[in-house]
Motif scaffolding. Structure first.
Motif, PDB file in Angstrom:
ATOM      1  N   LEU A 186       0.829  -1.207   0.000  1.00  0.00           N
ATOM      2  CA  LEU A 186       0.000   0.000   0.000  1.00  0.00           C
ATOM      3  C   LEU A 186       0.862   1.255   0.000  1.00  0.00           C
ATOM      4  O   LEU A 186       0.551   2.234  -0.686  1.00  0.00           O
ATOM      5  N   GLU A 187       1.933   1.212   0.748  1.00  0.00           N
ATOM      6  CA  GLU A 187       2.832   2.370   0.805  1.00  0.00           C
ATOM      7  C   GLU A 187       3.424   2.659  -0.570  1.00  0.00           C
ATOM      8  O   GLU A 187       3.461   3.805  -1.019  1.00  0.00           O
ATOM      9  N   ARG A 188       3.873   1.615  -1.256  1.00  0.00           N
ATOM     10  CA  ARG A 188       4.512   1.809  -2.568  1.00  0.00           C
ATOM     11  C   ARG A 188       3.481   2.197  -3.630  1.00  0.00           C
ATOM     12  O   ARG A 188       3.753   3.053  -4.482  1.00  0.00           O
ATOM     13  N   LEU A 189       2.315   1.582  -3.596  1.00  0.00           N
ATOM     14  CA  LEU A 189       1.284   1.902  -4.589  1.00  0.00           C
ATOM     15  C   LEU A 189       0.767   3.319  -4.391  1.00  0.00           C
ATOM     16  O   LEU A 189       0.478   4.023  -5.366  1.00  0.00           O
ATOM     17  N   ALA A 190       0.646   3.761  -3.139  1.00  0.00           N
ATOM     18  CA  ALA A 190       0.206   5.138  -2.874  1.00  0.00           C
ATOM     19  C   ALA A 190       1.258   6.145  -3.336  1.00  0.00           C
ATOM     20  O   ALA A 190       0.923   7.246  -3.782  1.00  0.00           O
ATOM     21  N   ALA A 191       2.541   5.769  -3.236  1.00  0.00           N
ATOM     22  CA  ALA A 191       3.607   6.655  -3.716  1.00  0.00           C
ATOM     23  C   ALA A 191       3.548   6.806  -5.238  1.00  0.00           C
ATOM     24  O   ALA A 191       3.831   7.874  -5.784  1.00  0.00           O
ATOM     25  N   GLU A 192       3.145   5.729  -5.929  1.00  0.00           N
ATOM     26  CA  GLU A 192       3.052   5.766  -7.391  1.00  0.00           C
ATOM     27  C   GLU A 192       1.845   6.571  -7.869  1.00  0.00           C
ATOM     28  O   GLU A 192       1.907   7.248  -8.888  1.00  0.00           O
ATOM     29  N   ASP A 193       0.733   6.460  -7.145  1.00  0.00           N
ATOM     30  CA  ASP A 193      -0.552   6.957  -7.650  1.00  0.00           C
ATOM     31  C   ASP A 193      -1.176   7.941  -6.659  1.00  0.00           C
ATOM     32  O   ASP A 193      -1.701   7.533  -5.625  1.00  0.00           O
ATOM     33  N   PRO A 194      -1.144   9.243  -6.946  1.00  0.00           N
ATOM     34  CA  PRO A 194      -1.697  10.233  -6.008  1.00  0.00           C
ATOM     35  C   PRO A 194      -3.208  10.120  -5.814  1.00  0.00           C
ATOM     36  O   PRO A 194      -3.735  10.644  -4.830  1.00  0.00           O
ATOM     37  N   THR A 195      -3.922   9.470  -6.746  1.00  0.00           N
ATOM     38  CA  THR A 195      -5.374   9.350  -6.594  1.00  0.00           C
ATOM     39  C   THR A 195      -5.757   8.138  -5.757  1.00  0.00           C
ATOM     40  O   THR A 195      -6.941   7.909  -5.503  1.00  0.00           O
ATOM     41  N   PHE A 196      -4.777   7.360  -5.343  1.00  0.00           N
ATOM     42  CA  PHE A 196      -5.030   6.187  -4.504  1.00  0.00           C
ATOM     43  C   PHE A 196      -4.767   6.563  -3.056  1.00  0.00           C
ATOM     44  O   PHE A 196      -3.665   6.976  -2.702  1.00  0.00           O
ATOM     45  N   LYS A 197      -5.781   6.441  -2.206  1.00  0.00           N
ATOM     46  CA  LYS A 197      -5.676   6.864  -0.811  1.00  0.00           C
ATOM     47  C   LYS A 197      -5.912   5.684   0.134  1.00  0.00           C
ATOM     48  O   LYS A 197      -6.680   4.767  -0.178  1.00  0.00           O
ATOM     49  N   ILE A 198      -5.268   5.741   1.285  1.00  0.00           N
ATOM     50  CA  ILE A 198      -5.415   4.706   2.313  1.00  0.00           C
ATOM     51  C   ILE A 198      -5.851   5.368   3.612  1.00  0.00           C
ATOM     52  O   ILE A 198      -5.247   6.364   4.044  1.00  0.00           O
ATOM     53  N   ASN A 199      -6.898   4.831   4.238  1.00  0.00           N
ATOM     54  CA  ASN A 199      -7.368   5.342   5.524  1.00  0.00           C
ATOM     55  C   ASN A 199      -7.680   4.178   6.444  1.00  0.00           C
ATOM     56  O   ASN A 199      -8.080   3.097   5.996  1.00  0.00           O
ATOM     57  N   ILE A 200      -7.518   4.406   7.737  1.00  0.00           N
ATOM     58  CA  ILE A 200      -7.901   3.419   8.753  1.00  0.00           C
ATOM     59  C   ILE A 200      -9.195   3.908   9.403  1.00  0.00           C
ATOM     60  O   ILE A 200      -9.237   5.014   9.951  1.00  0.00           O
ATOM     61  N   ASP A 201     -10.254   3.119   9.309  1.00  0.00           N
ATOM     62  CA  ASP A 201     -11.522   3.473   9.940  1.00  0.00           C
ATOM     63  C   ASP A 201     -11.361   3.389  11.464  1.00  0.00           C
ATOM     64  O   ASP A 201     -11.038   2.339  12.011  1.00  0.00           O
ATOM     65  N   GLU A 215     -13.489   3.513  13.894  1.00  0.00           N
ATOM     66  CA  GLU A 215     -14.459   2.714  14.638  1.00  0.00           C
ATOM     67  C   GLU A 215     -14.212   1.215  14.462  1.00  0.00           C
ATOM     68  O   GLU A 215     -14.207   0.457  15.427  1.00  0.00           O
ATOM     69  N   SER A 216     -14.020   0.788  13.218  1.00  0.00           N
ATOM     70  CA  SER A 216     -13.886  -0.652  12.957  1.00  0.00           C
ATOM     71  C   SER A 216     -12.439  -1.124  12.906  1.00  0.00           C
ATOM     72  O   SER A 216     -12.169  -2.314  13.013  1.00  0.00           O
ATOM     73  N   GLY A 217     -11.496  -0.181  12.726  1.00  0.00           N
ATOM     74  CA  GLY A 217     -10.093  -0.552  12.589  1.00  0.00           C
ATOM     75  C   GLY A 217      -9.745  -1.103  11.220  1.00  0.00           C
ATOM     76  O   GLY A 217      -8.623  -1.527  10.974  1.00  0.00           O
ATOM     77  N   GLN A 218     -10.716  -1.095  10.287  1.00  0.00           N
ATOM     78  CA  GLN A 218     -10.474  -1.634   8.943  1.00  0.00           C
ATOM     79  C   GLN A 218      -9.621  -0.683   8.106  1.00  0.00           C
ATOM     80  O   GLN A 218      -9.656   0.540   8.290  1.00  0.00           O
ATOM     81  N   THR A 219      -8.871  -1.272   7.187  1.00  0.00           N
ATOM     82  CA  THR A 219      -8.124  -0.484   6.205  1.00  0.00           C
ATOM     83  C   THR A 219      -9.025  -0.237   5.005  1.00  0.00           C
ATOM     84  O   THR A 219      -9.528  -1.181   4.383  1.00  0.00           O
ATOM     85  N   ILE A 220      -9.243   1.036   4.676  1.00  0.00           N
ATOM     86  CA  ILE A 220     -10.083   1.418   3.539  1.00  0.00           C
ATOM     87  C   ILE A 220      -9.185   1.979   2.452  1.00  0.00           C
ATOM     88  O   ILE A 220      -8.436   2.939   2.691  1.00  0.00           O
ATOM     89  N   ILE A 221      -9.222   1.370   1.270  1.00  0.00           N
ATOM     90  CA  ILE A 221      -8.478   1.922   0.129  1.00  0.00           C
ATOM     91  C   ILE A 221      -9.476   2.590  -0.812  1.00  0.00           C
ATOM     92  O   ILE A 221     -10.552   2.064  -1.065  1.00  0.00           O
ATOM     93  N   SER A 222      -9.097   3.774  -1.301  1.00  0.00           N
ATOM     94  CA  SER A 222     -10.007   4.567  -2.129  1.00  0.00           C
ATOM     95  C   SER A 222      -9.345   4.919  -3.446  1.00  0.00           C
ATOM     96  O   SER A 222      -8.127   5.106  -3.519  1.00  0.00           O
ATOM     97  N   GLY A 223     -10.172   5.018  -4.503  1.00  0.00           N
ATOM     98  CA  GLY A 223      -9.648   5.349  -5.824  1.00  0.00           C
ATOM     99  C   GLY A 223     -10.695   5.985  -6.702  1.00  0.00           C
ATOM    100  O   GLY A 223     -11.746   6.434  -6.232  1.00  0.00           O
ATOM    101  N   MET A 224     -10.440   5.980  -8.014  1.00  0.00           N
ATOM    102  CA  MET A 224     -11.266   6.717  -8.965  1.00  0.00           C
ATOM    103  C   MET A 224     -12.379   5.876  -9.580  1.00  0.00           C
ATOM    104  O   MET A 224     -13.190   6.396 -10.334  1.00  0.00           O
ATOM    105  N   GLY A 225     -12.420   4.578  -9.281  1.00  0.00           N
ATOM    106  CA  GLY A 225     -13.476   3.749  -9.857  1.00  0.00           C
ATOM    107  C   GLY A 225     -13.236   2.284  -9.535  1.00  0.00           C
ATOM    108  O   GLY A 225     -12.208   1.907  -8.957  1.00  0.00           O
ATOM    109  N   GLU A 226     -14.214   1.449  -9.915  1.00  0.00           N
ATOM    110  CA  GLU A 226     -14.107   0.012  -9.635  1.00  0.00           C
ATOM    111  C   GLU A 226     -12.879  -0.606 -10.296  1.00  0.00           C
ATOM    112  O   GLU A 226     -12.168  -1.411  -9.693  1.00  0.00           O
ATOM    113  N   LEU A 227     -12.638  -0.253 -11.578  1.00  0.00           N
ATOM    114  CA  LEU A 227     -11.490  -0.820 -12.291  1.00  0.00           C
ATOM    115  C   LEU A 227     -10.180  -0.407 -11.623  1.00  0.00           C
ATOM    116  O   LEU A 227      -9.249  -1.216 -11.494  1.00  0.00           O
TER     117      LEU A 227
END
Length: 693
Positions: free
Chosen positions: A427-442, A444-456
């Motif tokens: 995740l660290e390396r992919l986020a460094a490559e792609d500024p539209t790819f974001k990582i957040n820790i929820d 309340e649930s402690g889950q890792t949420i990855i966010s981007g520009m679409g399903e693909l």
């Protein structure tokens, strides 16, 4: 050894268009005819040089922009082949930021498609001169004149037709050059490498005369001397016409339009000629603007080998063989391996380990690079997309890239502890490559949420984690990136006063919050009277407001579309601190949004479905059932219909399967983010329950 090619013979260009318009095939033919590759790679069988990722070869699409260099007519052409899918639009955005010219490829059948409009708008924003190449003239349904009309209507462009096709569809045989008034026919037995120049076919003479007249009139409108010579029937040489076309192209007043079929090896050499003849060198484009960090003044970067090095890092890529590659455009100066540069964006020094001229995923090491070069550097450990490299003695800062916010997210959970460690690295390396790819820790649930520009986009990210980093993980269903905003203006006050503890705290602020529209983000204005608040307390107020906007009052979604105006405040000479003003601003904001009629916003997608007429009713009914608003239906050649609609992203999950099943696999669709619109809390609640896992 000095510069191998004079800078006036450089062309830094991008190939861009809608998905499946033929960008990569066009680039493959360019590499073949310039002698860089000795075989014709094809997208459909996974042998395209520029589509080097496994996922690209399997899916037949471009996912990441790839750079290469070729040579034509003693010119050096640096090419970036960009993706056509809207999920990877950041690849186009950051490529345009460093390019001097663009070849916009249009499908002769599809014409100006949604992503064609997106990349065109991006090119307009960066004031990049463009050529248009109408590809696939051999396909059933090809219509050159229709594509030119669509360029006027949909793009607001001023097309300048320089070529006409000899026949269309299965009768496409060659190209007429309107400047030379000759027809060119390409020999397929030599894979189009050899071609023959002949007279214009007799049946095309009236049409060629008509288009040649339009060409000359368009150029005459731009120059009085040229107009006078044309009106007096004075002989104007081909070289003079090309010079006028070049000036009009570089000023973005006209867009030369060419045609051909890259797959059938027709017209690509003429496209290369036009790149050399009409697109600018680094010396001929608008100079990049930088801020002098010491003085705060802006200045244009002088493109020269004699000035200090100034470069923009526009892309990061993790290479399995050499580690992190930083793609950069050198605007000025000379950089050599082993040189120490200053990253003014991050206030740190970087040492250039190696310099690589890239050819897709292959590398050629060079010892020096010069102004105008686009290369990859190894050893820049702290640099990331959008950073400026220069000299510490004279620190400059180039304008950063604009990065769109993600619109969709999924939860991801590793299957084991070892997977957790690999996932964190991936995740660290992919986020460094792609500024539209974001990582957040929820929280309340402690889950890792990855966010981007679409399903693909997220699907590709997860695939790369599994293949490249060997991460085994469970992936949840997609989640929409909702936002919150306010509906009316309010005045609010906040204070942070504490007399107990080791140090007293005191801060009071008065703030006005106003809605500015869903796309405006956050803006802060200081309207306090001179001397009312010390300057060191203004920035903490803005920071406190920004942090408070991270969670809205309705459902905790990030807030957007708000303007905050600091109107007044009070402070104490000994008790006031920056943290006190930050907390006072947060309190004022939280109280203000409770009174400002907050509302939830959802992302709306612009959807275009291309469908045979017999399935039109079923497709339109399905769109309406997804809360979509149909904007219109356009008929194309034959029975093909194009449905344009705006649909909430939350209702588009899994649509690719649905649209295929409703049309027996004959319909295709594309969608791109359009805007945020208000939606009721009840609707959001139902959608979240529906997609829960």
């Amino acid at each position: 050894m000095g510069r191998p090619y004079p800078i006036e013979k450089y062309r830094n260009i991008g190939i861009m268009a809608h998905i499946d318009a033929g960008k990569t095939t066009t680039t493959e033919r360019i590499l073949f005819y310039t002698g860089i590759s000795h075989r014709l790679g094809e997208v459909h069988d996974g042998t395209a040089t520029m589509d080097w990722m496994e996922q690209e070869q399997e899916r037949g699409i471009t996912i990441t922009s790839a750079a290469t260099t070729c040579f034509w007519r003693d010119h050096r052409i640096n090419i970036i082949d960009t993706p056509g899918h809207v999920d990877f639009t950041i690849e186009v955005e950051r490529s345009l930021r460093v390019l001097d010219g663009v070849v916009a490829v249009f499908c002769a059948v599809g014409g100006v498609e949604p992503q064609s409009e997106t990349v065109w708008r991006q090119a307009v924003k960066y004031q990049v001169p463009r050529l248009a190449f109408v590809n696939k003239m051999d396909r059933i349904g090809a219509d050159f004149d229709r594509v030119v009309s669509m360029m006027r209507e949909r793009l607001g462009a001023m097309p300048l037709v320089l070529q006409l096709p000899v026949g269309e569809e299965d009768k496409f045989a060659g190209i007429v050059d309107l400047i030379a008034e000759k027809a060119i026919y390409f020999d397929q037995s030599s894979l189009g490498a050899e071609y023959e120049v002949r007279a214009v076919p007799e049946e095309m003479i009236p049409k060629v005369a008509e288009y040649r007249k339009k060409l000359m009139e368009n150029l005459a409108d731009l120059d009085d001397d040229f107009a006078l010579r044309y009106l007096e029937d004075e002989k104007i040489s081909d070289a003079e016409i090309k010079k006028m076309v070049r000036c009009a192209t570089m000023a973005s007043k006209l867009t030369p339009v060419l045609c051909g079929s890259a797959f059938k090896n027709t017209g690509v050499q003429l496209l290369l000629d036009s790149i050399v003849d009409f697109l600018p060198s680094p010396l001929e484009v608008k100079n990049a603007i930088a801020v002098d960090i010491e003085s705060g003044k802006t200045a244009a970067i002088v493109v020269s080998d004699e000035t200090q090095p100034t470069a923009l890092v526009f892309k990061i890529l993790t290479d399995p063989h050499v580690g992190q590659l930083a793609f950069l455009r050198l605007y000025s100066g000379v950089v050599a391996t082993g040189m120490q540069l200053y990253n003014s964006s991050r206030n740190c020094n970087e040492r250039v380990g190696r310099l690589l001229k890239m050819h897709a995923n292959k590398r050629e090491e060079v010892k020096k690079i010069y102004a105008g070069d686009i290369v990859a550097a190894v050893g820049l450990k702290n640099s990331t997309t959008g950073d400026t490299l220069c000299l510490r003695e004279h620190p400059l800062l180039l304008e950063k890239l604009e990065v769109p916010e993600p619109v969709i997210g999924v939860a991801i959970e590793p299957l084991s502890q070892s997977d957790q460690e690999r996932m964190n690295l991936a995740l660290e390396r992919l986020a460094a490559e792609d500024p539209t790819f974001k990582i957040n820790i929820d929280e309340e649930s402690g889950q890792t949420i990855i966010s981007g520009m679409g399903e693909l986009h997220l699907e590709i990210i997860v695939e790369r984690m599994r293949r490249e980093f060997k991460v085994n993980a469970n992936v949840g269903k997609p989640q929409v990136a909702y936002r919150e905003t306010i509906s009316c203006a309010v005045n609010c006050k906040g204070s942070f006063i504490r007399q107990d503890g080791p140090r007293p705290q005191y801060a009071e602020v008065s703030i006005t919050l106003e809605p500015t529209g869903c796309e405006q983000g956050f803006s802060f204005v200081d309207k306090t009277e001179a001397g009312q608040l010390p300057r060191q307390f203004i920035a903490p107020v803005a920071l406190g407001l920004e942090e408070a906007m991270l969670a809205g009052p309705i459902a905790g979604y990030p807030m957007t579309g708000i303007k905050a105006t600091l109107s007044s405040g009070s402070w104490h000479e000994t008790d006031s601190t920056e943290i006190a003003f930050k907390l006072a601003a947060s309190q004022a904001f939280n109280e203000g949004v409770q009174k400002a009629k907050a509302t939830i916003l959802e992302p709306i997608m612009e959807v275009e479905v291309v469908v045979p007429g017999e399935y039109l009713g079923d497709i339109m009914g399905d769109i309406s059932g997804r809360h979509g608003r149909i904007q219109g239906v356009e008929s194309r050649r034959g029975e093909i219909q194009v449905v344009c609609a705006f649909v909430p992203l939350a209702d588009m999950f899994g649509y690719s399967t649905e649209v295929r099943s409703r049309s027996q696999g004959r319909a295709t669709f594309s969608m791109q983010f359009s805007r945020y619109e208000p939606v009721s809390q009840e609707v959001v609640r139902k959608r979240i329950e529906h997609t829960a896992f």
